[in-house]
Scaffold this active site. Structure first.
Site, PDB file in Angstrom:
ATOM      1  CE1 TYR B  98      -9.525  -3.928 -34.712  1.00 33.86           C
ATOM      2  CE2 TYR B  98      -7.411  -4.901 -34.140  1.00 33.86           C
ATOM      3  CZ  TYR B  98      -8.491  -4.805 -34.997  1.00 33.86           C
ATOM      4  OH  TYR B  98      -8.551  -5.584 -36.117  1.00 33.86           O
ATOM      5  CD  GLU B 186     -11.868  -6.201 -36.541  1.00 32.23           C
ATOM      6  OE1 GLU B 186     -10.787  -6.072 -37.135  1.00 32.23           O
ATOM      7  OE2 GLU B 186     -12.938  -5.756 -36.999  1.00 32.23           O
TER       8      GLU B 186
END
Lengths: 295, 372
Positions: B98, B186
């Site tokens: 992530y 992101e």
């Protein structure tokens, strides 16, 4: 006494000759604020409401010392105007502009922290110490809203501030200093950073905070109360208890906030720290009476 | 402003972040054409702005052209208003990370958030095992420096070529964040591929509304309804609900408070239209939006400063004259020059109320069919 702004604070107004700047400069003076000069590039030599205008903050500061910079400057010029005030050595700055990009807000707050300065705003109506001085656009002449007294007020909101402050007055109280930290994603100054000022102000007996959904400023206030950084009575009104959740910023928003930001979480944190919380604006006055009588 | 996945990935690719081979398709023919480009198996990903697409069944895997077309048509015909799908080559994954760049409003710096385990459970992981989350803050004036990247890759426990590849993505993602004026950039998941190297499996890019306009103009596809799109073009904040009372109020804080008070009083909200801030002179436009939604009563509550009460009252009276709303209107307009505002309203036959809670009670009573 009051915090941040009183009758002896000298103020320079950037954007003094614009429509909004000129209108509120007049009101600031009428209320008794010590406005020492105005700034509008290219208009040096003019006077506005008897106040001399200079082409830059540094040029004005050579002749008049200002403690506080009040900015009526459009958002696209705001970062430069704040840095201009910082460059001139001013450590109290109030900026009302709405619509300054987040990346610039980060740079503004970081610069203020580095300089030991305090930037209030943007996206705020400003700061008022009723009966003494005004930096911003606050209708001090509406007596049922703005009366001098011993309650400090911190707020993220505009119209709601008038609504809640009217309830403080209706409850028989008045305001020492009201500071609108503003509705931006990155406020220049956060609620908890103002608490030591209210704590040390002998004239402030209790503080009301007007909070909102999102962010973590209310939780930070609760932490400061738990840490005894702030020990005076506190009443909080946070709108949006029944409102649907606000906008989400991917997973990162949830990770950053660590579960903070919801109205119920804010209310629980503040109550645990000893604050009284109001579900309706009309409860703020009675709660203030309750909490000030108890101490 | 939230962008679609394909737009985020375009922005990533512009900076050189590896993304899967893929193509946007809006119909059967385009899906077939896309599959020729990506090869099989492929992923069919609905381009909608809601989160949790995987769990909602909006991301499908197809092993043949026929299956790709069938799955895409299933998405186009779903309840989720899918107009575009992204057809992408499936990636042979070794593991998932992530990585995001956002900002910390307290520290006033940009902030990397990363985790050695990516995927949909990232929030749960962050809550239960916060020590697995690596954060690195970056001063916007300094920019991203080598030590920031080292903190990130060593923090993730990466080594060798993988560390190098992830560090490279970090540098490029920061550039995306900075150049687009993002609030969030992101990548979740960031695939570590079996053959080596990394690929952005998904992309989220939220652009600051203050700067989005130039590169990402407002178009219909970002909105659920025509009215929301129209309101966005007008620059008037608008949120539709399912209740009885349309709120035409000034300021987000006061409006959410009125929303609460309506609910406490047993009423329900039909829509919220912002009639304050920069829109205080636009009573007609605000009322026009209010009237798009069926409602039993229009509730106007303001307490403005720069948004002067007299100007708002005059605007409201003119709007009523022009738009002739069929439902009753309850007003509580206060603030700068409120005496003039009250006089204007009275002259137009409207009773000016003075207390927010009284106005809310009145509106709720009218909506319930009771005479207030």
């Amino acid at each position: 006494m009051s915090i941040f702004l009183d009758a002896n604070t000298t103020v320079e107004v950037q954007g003094a000759t614009g429509k909004e700047g000129a209108y509120w400069l007049k009101h600031m003076k009428e209320m008794g604020t010590m406005v020492v000069f105005g700034v509008t590039p290219g208009k040096e030599g003019q006077k506005i409401e008897g106040v001399p205008v200079f082409s830059s903050v540094r040029r004005g500061m050579k002749q008049h010392a200002a403690d506080l910079a009040m900015l009526f400057v459009p958002p696209r010029f705001t970062k430069d105007a704040i840095f201009e005030a910082l460059d001139a050595g001013i450590t109290k700055i109030v900026s009302i502009a709405e619509g300054v990009p987040v990346h610039e807000l980060l740079q503004i707050r970081r610069a203020a922290l580095s300089c030991g300065a305090m930037v209030i705003g943007g996206n705020t109506s400003g700061v008022i110490s009723p009966g003494r001085a005004l930096a911003g656009c606050i209708p001090y002449w509406i007596e049922r809203v703005y009366r001098q007294g011993d309650i400090g007020v911190m707020t993220r909101s505009g119209s709601l501030t008038n609504e809640v402050t009217a309830e403080i007055v209706k409850g028989g109280f008045g305001v020492s200093t009201l500071i609108g930290v503003g509705g931006d994603m990155v406020p220049g100054t956060r609620f908890a950073e103002l608490l030591p000022l209210y704590e040390n102000d002998p004239e402030t007996r209790a503080v009301v905070i007007i909070g909102e959904l999102g962010g973590s400023m209310e939780e930070e206030v609760a932490e400061a109360m738990q840490a005894k950084i702030f020990t005076k009575p506190m009443v909080a009104f946070i709108g949006g208890r029944t409102a649907p959740e606000g906008r989400r910023m991917g997973h990162a928003g949830a990770i950053v906030s660590g579960g903070r930001g919801s109205v119920s979480g804010k209310v629980a944190a503040l109550e645990k720290a000893g604050a009284l919380t109001a579900a309706k604006p009309s409860q703020v006055g009675p709660l203030l009476r309750e909490i000030t009588a108890a101490r | 402003m939230k962008l679609f996945e394909f737009q985020a990935k375009e922005a990533f690719a512009e900076q050189g972040i590896p993304i899967p081979a893929g193509m946007v398709a809006t119909n059967r023919e385009e899906v077939l054409k896309a599959v020729k480009g990506t090869g099989l198996p492929c992923m069919i990903k609905a381009q909608v702005l809601r989160g949790g697409r995987g769990k909602a069944g909006l991301i499908k895997r197809a092993l043949s052209e026929a299956e790709a077309v069938e799955k895409a048509e299933g998405l186009f015909n779903s309840e989720y208003n899918v107009r575009k799908v992204l057809v992408e080559a499936a990636v042979d994954i070794d593991r998932e990370l992530y990585m995001a760049v956002t900002y910390d409003p307290v520290d006033a710096r940009a902030m990397f958030i990363a985790c050695a385990e990516g995927g949909v459970e990232i929030e749960k992981l962050a809550a239960e095992h916060p020590d697995t989350i690596v954060t690195v803050t970056v001063d916007m004036d300094w920019g991203l420096m080598p030590h920031h990247v080292r903190d990130l890759t060593f923090g993730l426990g990466l080594e060798g070529e993988t560390a190098k590849a992830v560090g490279d993505v970090a540098r490029k993602l920061f550039k995306v964040f900075r150049d687009t004026g993002a609030e969030l950039a992101e990548i979740n998941p960031l695939f570590i591929v079996k053959s080596g190297g990394v690929i952005a499996g998904d992309g989220k890019l939220n652009i600051d509304d203050c700067v989005a306009g130039g590169k990402y103009p407002v178009t219909r596809e970002y909105f659920d309804s025509d009215t929301e799109y129209e309101a966005a073009l007008e620059g008037i904040p608008y949120i539709p609900f399912d209740g009885d009372i349309a709120l035409m109020c000034g300021g987000a804080g006061l409006t959410t408070t009125v929303y609460d008070l309506v609910h406490y009083a047993g009423g329900s909200v039909a829509a919220y239209v912002e009639f304050g801030g920069p829109n205080y002179t636009r009573a007609r436009d605000a009322m026009r939006l209010c009237l798009k939604k069926t409602c039993k009563v229009l509730l106007v509550v303001t307490f403005g400063t720069i948004a002067r009460a007299d100007v708002m009252a005059t605007g409201l009276v003119e709007a009523i004259r022009e738009l002739k709303p069929a439902m009753p209107i309850v007003t509580c307009i206060r603030g700068t020059n409120e005496e003039e505002a009250f006089a204007t309203l009275r002259a137009a036959g409207i009773e000016p109320l003075y207390e927010t809670e009284e106005a809310v009670q009145r509106a709720v009573a009218i909506a319930a069919g009771r005479n207030a």
